[in-house]
Design an enzyme around this catalytic site. Structure first.
Site, PDB file in Angstrom:
ATOM      1  N   GLU A 157      50.992 -29.284  74.776  1.00 22.13           N
ATOM      2  CA  GLU A 157      52.398 -29.029  74.476  1.00 22.13           C
ATOM      3  C   GLU A 157      52.571 -28.863  72.972  1.00 22.13           C
ATOM      4  O   GLU A 157      52.438 -29.824  72.211  1.00 22.13           O
ATOM      5  CB  GLU A 157      53.269 -30.187  74.974  1.00 22.13           C
ATOM      6  N   ARG A 176      59.006 -27.707  66.657  1.00 23.93           N
ATOM      7  CA  ARG A 176      59.613 -28.458  65.553  1.00 23.93           C
ATOM      8  C   ARG A 176      59.267 -27.861  64.193  1.00 23.93           C
ATOM      9  O   ARG A 176      59.778 -28.322  63.168  1.00 23.93           O
ATOM     10  CB  ARG A 176      59.145 -29.914  65.581  1.00 23.93           C
ATOM     11  N   LYS A 223      60.399 -34.646  82.641  1.00 24.44           N
ATOM     12  CA  LYS A 223      59.921 -35.461  81.530  1.00 24.44           C
ATOM     13  C   LYS A 223      60.825 -36.687  81.434  1.00 24.44           C
ATOM     14  O   LYS A 223      62.054 -36.569  81.502  1.00 24.44           O
ATOM     15  CB  LYS A 223      59.983 -34.648  80.239  1.00 24.44           C
TER      16      LYS A 223
END
Length: 210
Positions: free
Chosen positions: A38, A42, A126
């Site tokens: 993943e 960001r 998640k």
């Protein structure tokens, strides 16, 4: 593609600052037994990193994390992301992720959010921020009334706590970044990353890394 939750016990959560690190980092993780990667959105380098991994590391299943807008959904899918992960969800974001045709894990931290996703036909989620939101005790409590929901807990999990999560029947894998220590990445010590990934890939319920 098999469910992301079933590819490995741990999904590395990767923050890429330098796009040139993406391919060797991904190769080290895959060599260590962690194919699902993943890459969080960001940093400005993230889309380029996803594209590079998708093009150059065929054994990697690269995804995009911290997806919070429809625009990011489109950008990640265009870059070659094979799954999407969000820290939370709205109807607008969920519609965009569903419309992308890419598997996705929307983030939840409350029972109501889980029920709302189940109503929308979403079964895999998640759980974030895992430790702050109640940890294993919370997930264990959810299993009784909502056994159809499966989770990838992320947030504050390390090699000492991961096995307790993996022991739960509603947890498929956990997310974490401990196999990517900042000093190793800064030094481009991919051998160390591979070794830590191998330890993480060997995690199972009740077994911690030494």
């Amino acid at each position: 593609m098999a469910s992301v939750l079933d590819l490995a016990p741990v999904v590395p959560v990767v923050v890429v600052d330098d796009p040139s690190d993406a391919v060797p980092l991904a190769r080290a993780l895959v060599a260590g037994g962690l194919p699902a990667i993943e890459v969080t959105l960001r940093t400005p380098a993230a889309p380029e990193a996803i594209r590079a991994i998708a093009d150059a590391v065929p054994d990697a299943v690269v995804g995009a994390g911290t997806v919070i807008t429809p625009e990011q959904v489109a950008e990640a899918a265009s870059a070659g992301a094979r799954f999407l992960v969000s820290p939370g969800w709205t109807d607008v974001l969920l519609d965009a992720m569903h419309g992308s045709g890419v598997p996705y894990l929307p983030g939840v931290s409350t029972t109501s959010e889980v029920v709302a996703l189940l109503e929308r036909g979403v079964r895999e989620m998640k759980f974030f921020p895992a430790e702050a939101a109640g940890g294993t005790a919370y997930l264990k409590s959810l299993y009784g009334p909502l056994p159809q929901a499966r989770f990838c807990p992320t947030g504050g999990i390390g090699p000492a706590t991961a096995p307790a999560y993996l022991a739960l029947p509603n947890v498929g894998c956990v997310g974490g970044s401990w196999m990517l220590p900042q000093d190793a990445v800064a030094a481009r010590d991919w051998g160390r990353v591979e070794a830590l990934a191998r330890e993480a890939a060997g995690l199972s319920a009740g077994v911690t890394c030494r």
